[in-house]
Motif scaffolding. Structure first.
Motif, PDB file in Angstrom:
ATOM      1  N   ASP A 335      -2.984  -3.177  -2.983  1.00 29.92           N
ATOM      2  CA  ASP A 335      -3.395  -4.451  -2.673  1.00 29.92           C
ATOM      3  C   ASP A 335      -2.774  -5.004  -3.698  1.00 29.92           C
ATOM      4  O   ASP A 335      -1.932  -5.978  -3.108  1.00 29.92           O
ATOM      5  CB  ASP A 335      -4.624  -4.540  -2.923  1.00 29.92           C
ATOM      6  CG  ASP A 335      -5.539  -5.600  -1.954  1.00 29.92           C
ATOM      7  OD1 ASP A 335      -6.810  -6.630  -1.975  1.00 29.92           O
ATOM      8  OD2 ASP A 335      -4.493  -5.831  -0.783  1.00 29.92           O
ATOM      9  N   ALA A 336      -2.235  -4.406  -4.749  1.00 29.02           N
ATOM     10  CA  ALA A 336      -1.155  -5.429  -5.464  1.00 29.02           C
ATOM     11  C   ALA A 336       0.121  -5.722  -4.865  1.00 29.02           C
ATOM     12  O   ALA A 336       1.351  -5.792  -5.459  1.00 29.02           O
ATOM     13  CB  ALA A 336      -0.815  -5.250  -7.026  1.00 29.02           C
ATOM     14  N   VAL A 337       0.466  -4.770  -3.533  1.00 36.44           N
ATOM     15  CA  VAL A 337       1.789  -4.392  -3.488  1.00 36.44           C
ATOM     16  C   VAL A 337       1.959  -5.275  -2.885  1.00 36.44           C
ATOM     17  O   VAL A 337       1.326  -5.472  -1.651  1.00 36.44           O
ATOM     18  CB  VAL A 337       2.176  -3.261  -3.600  1.00 36.44           C
ATOM     19  CG1 VAL A 337       3.551  -3.050  -2.444  1.00 36.44           C
ATOM     20  CG2 VAL A 337       1.901  -2.377  -4.400  1.00 36.44           C
ATOM     21  N   ALA A 338       2.763  -6.230  -1.957  1.00 34.54           N
ATOM     22  CA  ALA A 338       3.207  -6.869  -0.283  1.00 34.54           C
ATOM     23  C   ALA A 338       3.423  -6.037   0.886  1.00 34.54           C
ATOM     24  O   ALA A 338       3.177  -4.549   0.069  1.00 34.54           O
ATOM     25  CB  ALA A 338       4.639  -7.582  -0.788  1.00 34.54           C
ATOM     26  N   ALA A 339       2.513  -5.921   1.716  1.00 30.38           N
ATOM     27  CA  ALA A 339       2.577  -5.761   3.328  1.00 30.38           C
ATOM     28  C   ALA A 339       3.477  -5.465   3.279  1.00 30.38           C
ATOM     29  O   ALA A 339       5.329  -5.700   3.589  1.00 30.38           O
ATOM     30  CB  ALA A 339       2.116  -6.433   4.162  1.00 30.38           C
ATOM     31  N   GLY A 340       4.287  -3.802   3.540  1.00 29.41           N
ATOM     32  CA  GLY A 340       5.050  -3.472   4.211  1.00 29.41           C
ATOM     33  C   GLY A 340       6.094  -3.166   2.591  1.00 29.41           C
ATOM     34  O   GLY A 340       6.727  -2.143   3.049  1.00 29.41           O
ATOM     35  N   SER A 341       5.079  -2.236   1.847  1.00 26.15           N
ATOM     36  CA  SER A 341       5.944  -1.985   0.804  1.00 26.15           C
ATOM     37  C   SER A 341       7.019  -1.710   0.319  1.00 26.15           C
ATOM     38  O   SER A 341       7.726  -1.116  -0.811  1.00 26.15           O
ATOM     39  CB  SER A 341       5.518  -0.507   1.178  1.00 26.15           C
ATOM     40  OG  SER A 341       3.611   0.051   1.834  1.00 26.15           O
ATOM     41  N   GLU A 342       7.559  -3.211   0.341  1.00 25.49           N
ATOM     42  CA  GLU A 342       8.876  -3.112  -0.132  1.00 25.49           C
ATOM     43  C   GLU A 342       9.941  -2.066   0.391  1.00 25.49           C
ATOM     44  O   GLU A 342      10.816  -1.585  -0.079  1.00 25.49           O
ATOM     45  CB  GLU A 342       8.924  -3.580  -1.506  1.00 25.49           C
ATOM     46  CG  GLU A 342       8.242  -4.903  -1.713  1.00 25.49           C
ATOM     47  CD  GLU A 342       8.593  -4.613  -3.629  1.00 25.49           C
ATOM     48  OE1 GLU A 342       9.005  -6.174  -3.620  1.00 25.49           O
ATOM     49  OE2 GLU A 342       7.858  -4.214  -3.936  1.00 25.49           O
ATOM     50  N   GLY A 343       9.164  -2.068   2.261  1.00 27.88           N
ATOM     51  CA  GLY A 343      11.169  -0.940   2.612  1.00 27.88           C
ATOM     52  C   GLY A 343       9.821   0.635   1.984  1.00 27.88           C
ATOM     53  O   GLY A 343      11.107   1.619   2.529  1.00 27.88           O
ATOM     54  N   LEU A 344       9.201   0.454   1.092  1.00 26.72           N
ATOM     55  CA  LEU A 344       8.910   2.089   1.673  1.00 26.72           C
ATOM     56  C   LEU A 344       8.770   3.122   2.746  1.00 26.72           C
ATOM     57  O   LEU A 344       7.366   2.271   3.389  1.00 26.72           O
ATOM     58  CB  LEU A 344       8.362   2.793   0.069  1.00 26.72           C
ATOM     59  CG  LEU A 344       7.719   4.108  -0.305  1.00 26.72           C
ATOM     60  CD1 LEU A 344       9.150   4.803  -0.141  1.00 26.72           C
ATOM     61  CD2 LEU A 344       7.307   4.331  -1.047  1.00 26.72           C
TER      62      LEU A 344
END
Ligand SMILES: Nc1ncnc2c1ncn2[C@@H]1O[C@H](COP(=O)(O)OP(=O)(O)O)[C@@H](O)[C@H]1O
Ligand SMILES: O=C(CO)[C@@H](O)[C@H](O)COP(=O)(O)O
Length: 506
Positions: A335-344
């Motif tokens: 949940d602490a990571v932005a939607a889209g997982s920064e391209g992962l």
């Protein structure tokens, strides 16, 4: 007659046992874990005796926890994972571990039978493609690779039918699990002896087919002694876990759709006609005169189970100290990571993949790693990848003109607020969550309730017992990033599939 209903779910990760009152209120529940065995690449097996042992280990504690005397149980329904091939000898003994729905050992046999009989003729009868994870190829694998064992086989049962057999001593096959066999006439709900014969098997090895809510027997004295019940409790045929879960989430009318959040992922869209597509999965619902058009993927909640098992040691220690669940800590990291997982991007093809790509050689993939990525990125990308596989199946169904409005989530994954929201954002559909990880056992219990007459019909059973506890609405702000990542997700598989030796032997 008692007023409680017992639901049992022979899931992939564990058996779930739950007792409900007539209003569908959960009185007590418990789980009994058992293993999946992976003896060779592409193999996935379970031991039916482990299933029965887990039921017997779990049930007494549930009854005690709920202060439920077995005499108060009006009926028993059993849900089970799909596509087992439980091989019994003439005395009803289990001959071997059964390959389960993730097993793809019979890929070559599928190619041979499709070439011999014709994929179209098979599909026209049963509404499903002949793919290795179904039951039929597993029977043919027994026949071809273990002829001595095959010669001892008297019956082939499904997971729920095996537990019904141990409880009652009666053999049965329910309608909803017929879809695992390609000699099952999907429109008529009966065995097709000609197709079976052309495949080299006899329908004599299959029990008679029953409606899912039909009483198939009563608990025997021996079974009662083993699992803490009372002799004489009615047991209904039960059905496929996904179909029981659909009933348990209130999916019983055309267009209503269940979202599958167990080990497996996917969805089940209710229809009033048996309309299939070779990229998807067609089965009888546990509700009469209804069918389910399903997406069935290998990487559902099981992806989080694998992440937790292999990478969650820290979270397990911390959760123990905090009196919490490790999965909840993994959720917080994601949940602490932005939607889209920064391209992962994650391809969730963790045991090959079933629908809609049907590639037993497909593999799980993380793409886009760099030193900036964290555990949270891996977890969130995995959640998003599972949501993308759900969207892929939904897109195929909707391309056929099947309408899907709201998803009704079930299974352990529905316990995750974040994951359920991601599925809503990625698919663009509202997601309603009834009782998340009890929907399957509730559905099994409702079958028993209708079967013993506690409910006049399925609509009344659902009206009295199923209520939505939370609704997730898609966040349009997240649509651009998810649409971009979904395009990458599809492109990634297209570019890697040759390397995965698509359709190659396991
Ligand atoms: N809070 C959670 N967050 C994410 N996944 C969860 C959570 N709780 C359970 N799960 C997942 O749900 C799965 C178990 O769901 P369940 O419906 O019991 O599966 P099955 O019937 O296949 O055994 C597990 O694989 C687990 O990873
Ligand atoms: O194939 C299907 C349903 O069609 C899968 O749902 C399996 O039956 C496994 O279910 P879970 O154990 O993941 O709930």
């Amino acid at each position: 007659m008692g007023t409680y209903l017992l639901g049992i779910d022979i899931g992939t990760s564990a058996c779930k046992v739950a007792v409900f009152d007539q209003k569908g209120r959960l009185m007590a529940s418990g789980t009994g874990d058992y293993r999946v065995y992976y003896p060779h690449p592409g193999w996935a097996e379970q031991d039916p005796q482990d299933w029965w042992n887990a039921v017997c280990r779990t049930l007494p504690g549930v009854l005690e926890k709920g202060h439920i005397h077995p005499r108060k149980i009006a009926g028993i329904g059993i849900a089970g994972q799909s596509w087992s091939a439980v091989a019994l000898d003439h005395e009803g003994g289990v001959l071997c571990r059964t390959p389960i729905w993730m097993d793809t050992r019979a890929s070559e046999i599928c190619r041979e039978v499709n070439a011999k009989i014709g994929a179209d003729r098979i599909f026209d009868l049963c509404g499903n493609p002949l793919q290795p994870s179904y039951t039929t190829p597993k029977i043919l694998w027994y026949q071809k690779k273990t002829p001595e064992l095959y010669g001892k086989i008297r019956w082939i049962l499904q997971s729920n039918s095996y537990i019904a057999y141990r409880l009652t001593g009666h053999l049965s096959q329910d309608l909803s699990q017929g879809y695992g066999l390609h000699c099952f006439d999907m429109a008529r709900g009966r065995w097709d002896a000609d197709m079976a014969g052309d495949m080299g098997i006899s329908t004599d090895i299959f029990p008679d087919i029953y409606p899912c809510h039909a009483i198939v027997g009563k608990v025997t004295a021996q079974a009662a002694k083993e699992c803490g019940l009372c002799q004489g409790i009615p047991v209904v045929a039960g059905g496929l876990d996904a179909a029981c879960g659909a009933l348990g989430t209130g999916v019983l009318h055309p267009g209503q759709t269940q979202e599958q959040g167990g080990q497996a992922g996917g969805m089940s869209i209710c229809m009033d006609q048996p309309r299939g597509d070779a990229r998807l999965i067609l089965g009888c619902h546990v509700v009469p005169d209804r069918w389910l058009l399903q997406g069935g993927t290998t990487g559902g909640g099981g992806v989080m189970r694998w992440l937790e098992k292999e990478f969650g040691a820290y979270e397990r220690v911390l959760a123990e100290k905090q009196g919490r669940k490790s999965l909840d800590l993994l959720n917080e990291e994601a949940d602490a990571v932005a939607a889209g997982s920064e391209g992962l991007i994650f391809l969730p093809y963790m045991a090959g993949e079933r629908s809609p790509i049907w590639n037993p050689k497909a593999k799980g993939v993380f793409y886009g790693l760099d030193f900036s990525k964290t555990r949270g990125h891996l977890i969130r990308a995995a959640m998003e990848g599972v949501a993308f596989s759900l969207k892929h199946n939904l897109d195929v169904a909707e391309s056929l003109g099947v309408k899907v409005d709201v998803l009704r989530a079930m299974g352990g994954s529905a316990n995750s607020l974040l994951w359920t929201q991601i599925k809503s954002d990625v698919t663009g559909k509202p997601v309603d969550v009834p009782a998340s990880d009890t929907a399957t056992t509730l559905g099994a219990a409702l079958l028993a309730g209708v079967g013993v007459g506690l409910y006049e019909d399925f609509d009344r059973a659902v009206d009295q017992t199923v209520e939505v506890r939370r609704r997730h609405l898609p966040d349009s702000d997240k649509r651009p990033v998810y649409e971009a990542n979904y395009r990458s997700y599809r492109k990634l598989y297209d570019q890697l599939k040759d390397m995965m030796r698509e359709g190659g032997d396991s």
